[in-house]
Design an enzyme around this catalytic site. Structure first.
Site, PDB file in Angstrom:
ATOM      1  N   ASP A   7       0.876  -1.076   0.122  1.00  0.00           N
ATOM      2  CA  ASP A   7      -0.042   0.128   0.136  1.00  0.00           C
ATOM      3  C   ASP A   7       0.727   1.247   0.009  1.00  0.00           C
ATOM      4  O   ASP A   7       2.143   1.197   0.414  1.00  0.00           O
ATOM      5  CB  ASP A   7      -0.726  -0.001   1.405  1.00  0.00           C
ATOM      6  CG  ASP A   7      -1.855   1.105   1.477  1.00  0.00           C
ATOM      7  OD1 ASP A   7      -2.257   1.734   0.711  1.00  0.00           O
ATOM      8  OD2 ASP A   7      -1.525   1.666   2.637  1.00  0.00           O
ATOM      9  N   ASP A   9      -0.375   5.394   0.729  1.00  0.00           N
ATOM     10  CA  ASP A   9      -0.836   6.051   1.719  1.00  0.00           C
ATOM     11  C   ASP A   9      -0.680   5.377   3.242  1.00  0.00           C
ATOM     12  O   ASP A   9      -1.357   4.456   3.607  1.00  0.00           O
ATOM     13  CB  ASP A   9      -2.075   6.525   1.647  1.00  0.00           C
ATOM     14  CG  ASP A   9      -2.053   7.624   0.418  1.00  0.00           C
ATOM     15  OD1 ASP A   9      -1.078   8.378   0.135  1.00  0.00           O
ATOM     16  OD2 ASP A   9      -3.261   7.748  -0.394  1.00  0.00           O
ATOM     17  N   ASP A 210      -1.910  -0.749   6.070  1.00  0.00           N
ATOM     18  CA  ASP A 210      -1.963  -0.119   7.270  1.00  0.00           C
ATOM     19  C   ASP A 210      -3.315  -0.067   7.798  1.00  0.00           C
ATOM     20  O   ASP A 210      -3.683   0.146   8.844  1.00  0.00           O
ATOM     21  CB  ASP A 210      -1.349   1.345   7.303  1.00  0.00           C
ATOM     22  CG  ASP A 210      -2.237   2.373   6.499  1.00  0.00           C
ATOM     23  OD1 ASP A 210      -2.504   1.925   5.276  1.00  0.00           O
ATOM     24  OD2 ASP A 210      -2.571   3.266   6.946  1.00  0.00           O
TER      25      ASP A 210
END
Ligand SMILES: [Mg+2]
Length: 273
Positions: A7, A9, A210
């Protein structure tokens, strides 16, 4: 062969979109020719900027699993794709942007709730809200299969239910909800993993994320890694759903990313899991 799905961001990028903390690990992977596949809610235009900057030539997955962009000569065997675009073979899994916008508009009209999508915002507003430069905000607005939105006023659960009733889906990234088709990061990661397994006999996949939109990706890879969020905690839902299967990186965003690569790839700790 190891393949890293990641990922962007909140994971490889911190809240200021910096990957400085992850650089040593990133450079190690680049030097070792270990594929780094971005798997983000970002658009193709945004992802291309980071790939170019970091010197990554591997495929990438845009807008929460809606499309896989594979450089034309990357795999030297035939495989199915939807279309060719620039120097990519594109596998499309998502729903067209206009359909997503219409659905959001209809929900807004029927409920009277205040829902604001990227499509309603000016480049300046997106820039301010996301902490992006004007140039970056312009790229963030070039959405093809995913509309980011926030709920300023309204019942979150009802809105999400109406999205599902329309036969569509939603996910939540760090800052926004996303209305999407029946695509998720997991399906796209699965398709690419199959292609990698054909290219290299023995493939071990690592996934680093996250927040909740990373769950399908984390459930698809061999070694799922969760980095800490900005406030120093781990995403509670992912922790709960994946329990013991998860490797929790010691560090927020890109620091956790570096920790993960050092411990799994460089020191080979992933085998213990
Ligand atoms: Mg994220």
């Amino acid at each position: 062969m190891i393949v890293v799905f990641t990922d962007l961001d909140g994971t490889l990028l911190d809240e200021n979109y910096s990957y400085e903390a992850a650089k040593p690990a990133l450079n190690y992977l680049l030097r070792s020719n270990i594929p780094i596949v971005f798997c983000s809610s970002k658009t193709r235009a945004e992802i291309e900027v980071y790939r170019r900057e970091m010197g990554i030539k591997d495929p990438f997955i845009s807008e929460n699993g809606a499309a896989i962009f594979i450089p034309k000569y990357y795999f030297d065997f035939p495989y199915a794709y939807t279309k060719q675009l620039d120097d990519y073979n594109v596998i499309e899994l998502g729903t067209e942007y206009s359909v997503l916008r219409e659905t959001l508009e209809r929900i807004r009209r029927t409920t009277g709730y205040e829902i604001v999508g990227f499509g309603d915002m000016t480049v300046e507003e997106v820039a301010r809200d996301c902490g992006l430069s004007l140039k970056e905000a312009k790229l963030a607005k070039l959405r093809e299969y995913d509309e980011a939105f926030s709920i300023l006023e309204g019942d979150e659960r009802e809105i999400l239910r109406l999205i599902r009733e329309a036969g569509l889906n939603y996910t939540k990234g760090g800052r926004y909800y996303h209305i999407i088709g029946n695509n998720d990061k997991g399906r796209a990661v699965h398709i690419l993993t199959e292609l990698y397994s054909k290219k290299f006999k023995d493939v071990k996949t690592i996934g680093i994320g996250d927040s909740l939109n990373d769950l399908p990706m984390l459930m698809t890879v061999d070694i799922p890694v969760l980095v800490k969020k900005r406030d120093g905690t781990y995403d509670m839902d992912i922790e709960r759903i994946m329990e013991g299967k998860l490797l929790k990186a010691e560090g927020i965003g890109p620091s956790g990313w570096k920790w993960a690569i050092e411990n799994i790839v460089i020191k080979g700790k992933g085998d213990e899991k």
